[in-house]
Motif scaffolding. Sequence first.
Motif, short mmCIF file in Angstrom:
data_model
loop_
_atom_site.label_atom_id
_atom_site.label_comp_id
_atom_site.label_asym_id
_atom_site.label_seq_id
_atom_site.Cartn_x
_atom_site.Cartn_y
_atom_site.Cartn_z
N ASN A 8 0.85 -1.19 0.00
CA ASN A 8 0.00 0.00 0.00
C ASN A 8 0.89 1.25 0.00
N PRO A 9 0.46 2.32 -0.69
CA PRO A 9 1.37 3.45 -0.93
C PRO A 9 1.33 4.56 0.12
N LEU A 10 0.89 4.25 1.32
CA LEU A 10 0.76 5.30 2.33
C LEU A 10 2.11 5.72 2.91
N ILE A 11 3.04 4.77 3.02
CA ILE A 11 4.35 5.02 3.64
C ILE A 11 5.44 4.58 2.67
N PRO A 12 6.50 5.37 2.51
CA PRO A 12 7.59 4.97 1.62
C PRO A 12 8.31 3.71 2.12
N VAL A 13 8.96 3.04 1.18
CA VAL A 13 9.79 1.87 1.47
C VAL A 13 11.25 2.24 1.22
N PRO A 14 12.14 2.20 2.23
CA PRO A 14 11.86 1.84 3.63
C PRO A 14 11.24 3.01 4.38
N PRO A 15 10.57 2.73 5.50
CA PRO A 15 10.00 3.82 6.29
C PRO A 15 11.08 4.50 7.12
N GLU A 16 10.85 5.76 7.43
CA GLU A 16 11.82 6.49 8.25
C GLU A 16 11.69 6.09 9.72
N GLN A 17 10.43 5.92 10.16
CA GLN A 17 10.22 5.52 11.55
C GLN A 17 9.22 4.37 11.60
N TYR A 18 7.94 4.65 11.87
CA TYR A 18 6.96 3.57 11.95
C TYR A 18 6.64 3.04 10.56
N GLY A 19 6.48 1.74 10.44
CA GLY A 19 6.12 1.11 9.17
C GLY A 19 6.65 -0.31 9.11
N GLY A 20 6.04 -1.20 9.86
CA GLY A 20 6.54 -2.57 9.96
C GLY A 20 6.54 -3.32 8.65
N ILE A 21 5.42 -3.28 7.91
CA ILE A 21 5.32 -4.00 6.65
C ILE A 21 6.32 -3.45 5.64
N GLU A 22 6.42 -2.13 5.58
CA GLU A 22 7.34 -1.50 4.63
C GLU A 22 8.79 -1.88 4.94
N ARG A 23 9.12 -2.04 6.21
CA ARG A 23 10.48 -2.43 6.59
C ARG A 23 10.75 -3.89 6.20
N VAL A 24 9.75 -4.75 6.39
CA VAL A 24 9.88 -6.15 6.00
C VAL A 24 10.10 -6.27 4.49
N VAL A 25 9.32 -5.52 3.72
CA VAL A 25 9.45 -5.57 2.26
C VAL A 25 10.81 -5.06 1.82
N TYR A 26 11.31 -4.04 2.49
CA TYR A 26 12.61 -3.48 2.12
C TYR A 26 13.73 -4.50 2.32
N VAL A 27 13.73 -5.18 3.47
CA VAL A 27 14.80 -6.16 3.69
C VAL A 27 14.62 -7.36 2.76
N LEU A 28 13.37 -7.70 2.42
CA LEU A 28 13.13 -8.78 1.46
C LEU A 28 13.71 -8.43 0.10
N ILE A 29 13.49 -7.21 -0.35
CA ILE A 29 14.04 -6.77 -1.63
C ILE A 29 15.55 -6.88 -1.64
N ARG A 30 16.18 -6.41 -0.58
CA ARG A 30 17.64 -6.44 -0.50
C ARG A 30 18.17 -7.87 -0.61
N GLU A 31 17.50 -8.79 0.07
CA GLU A 31 17.95 -10.18 0.04
C GLU A 31 17.69 -10.83 -1.32
N LEU A 32 16.53 -10.55 -1.92
CA LEU A 32 16.22 -11.13 -3.23
C LEU A 32 17.20 -10.66 -4.30
N ILE A 33 17.60 -9.40 -4.22
CA ILE A 33 18.58 -8.88 -5.18
C ILE A 33 19.93 -9.57 -4.98
N LYS A 34 20.32 -9.79 -3.71
CA LYS A 34 21.56 -10.53 -3.44
C LYS A 34 21.51 -11.92 -4.06
#
Length: 341
Positions: A8-34
């Motif tokens: 959902n586009p409410l919070i940027p990925v990665p989030p600056e502060q609160y945003g659990g789902i966005e943080r999970v997606v960000y680390v997933l992207i980093r690992e998938l690219i690796k």
Amino acid sequence: MKIALIVNPLIPVPPEQYGGIERVVYVLIRELIKMGHNVTLYANPNSQPGCKLMGYRESENYGLKDFIKINRLTSSLLFKNFDVVHTFGRMSNIASLMPFKQPKIVSYQLPPTISQVKKAVNIAAKNSLYFTACSHFIAGQISHIGKVTTIYNSVDMADYQFNAEVDADAPLVFLGRIQQEKGTAIAIEIALKTNKKLIIAGNIPAEQIHQQYFNEQVRPFIDQNQIKYIGPVNNSQKNELLGKACAMLMPVTWDEPFGIVMAEALACGTPVIGFNRGAVPEVVTNGSTGFVCSNINEMIEVVNNISTLSRSKCRQVAEEKFSSAVMATQYEQLYYRVSSS
């Protein structure tokens, strides 16, 4: 593989502060690219995910116009040769893909709306729709309807420094939104009755009910000595805060779907003391990486037993169960499975 991720586009990925789902997606992207995968993220236009970004927005009050606009965007995924489309956002935003054999994964980070799950399963092409859940607690609500896999959320272990020892007067920590179901006032009660210092970190939601809760049940006890409130914290502040705590309190009065802050605490070597609600007993091993309690009195009692727990064990469990590498490997295995079915 060519993978499309949607949030959902409410919070940027990665989030600056609160945003659990966005943080999970960000680390997933980093690992998938690796791992060598080609990832495209559909998210807030201000995101900086480190992969190809397709920015989109929605109205503050999501409605029919948003549904139509976003499905026009996601329907184009049918023609872009993605091996899998994986959404962490609204399932309705990929409604246009349901009748087609395009492999689709919907990840639930919150309790599902069962009627929507049933509807999606009924209209989806055979063997094209799969679900993941962030805990067995959530998966159990879907398993009788569709194919669901539990994949725990994760943290990047490199972002959290293991602290093997803390000071004798190290504080308790409460980290989360300041609202009743998160149990902020309960954390204060526990600190006062155990004569422990407590540091409270997190945002106060703007809604009146949460503001009133803070003003009436939290603010009167903040003396910035025994009970401190430091407001929202970013990743580096969170790492320092958790690492120097004797334990993190998780006195939730609702069924927590996962609670990524628990994994963050364990990554720092900090045990977690929580109520037996939702996924808490899945994340915290009672008597090993923390304590799972039935009531306030139990929580008060076990605070005095924190020193019996191994901070090394907390870090070890975090690495084995809640690291970004482990999570990404599990998603990768699922991607291969659904793309070949």
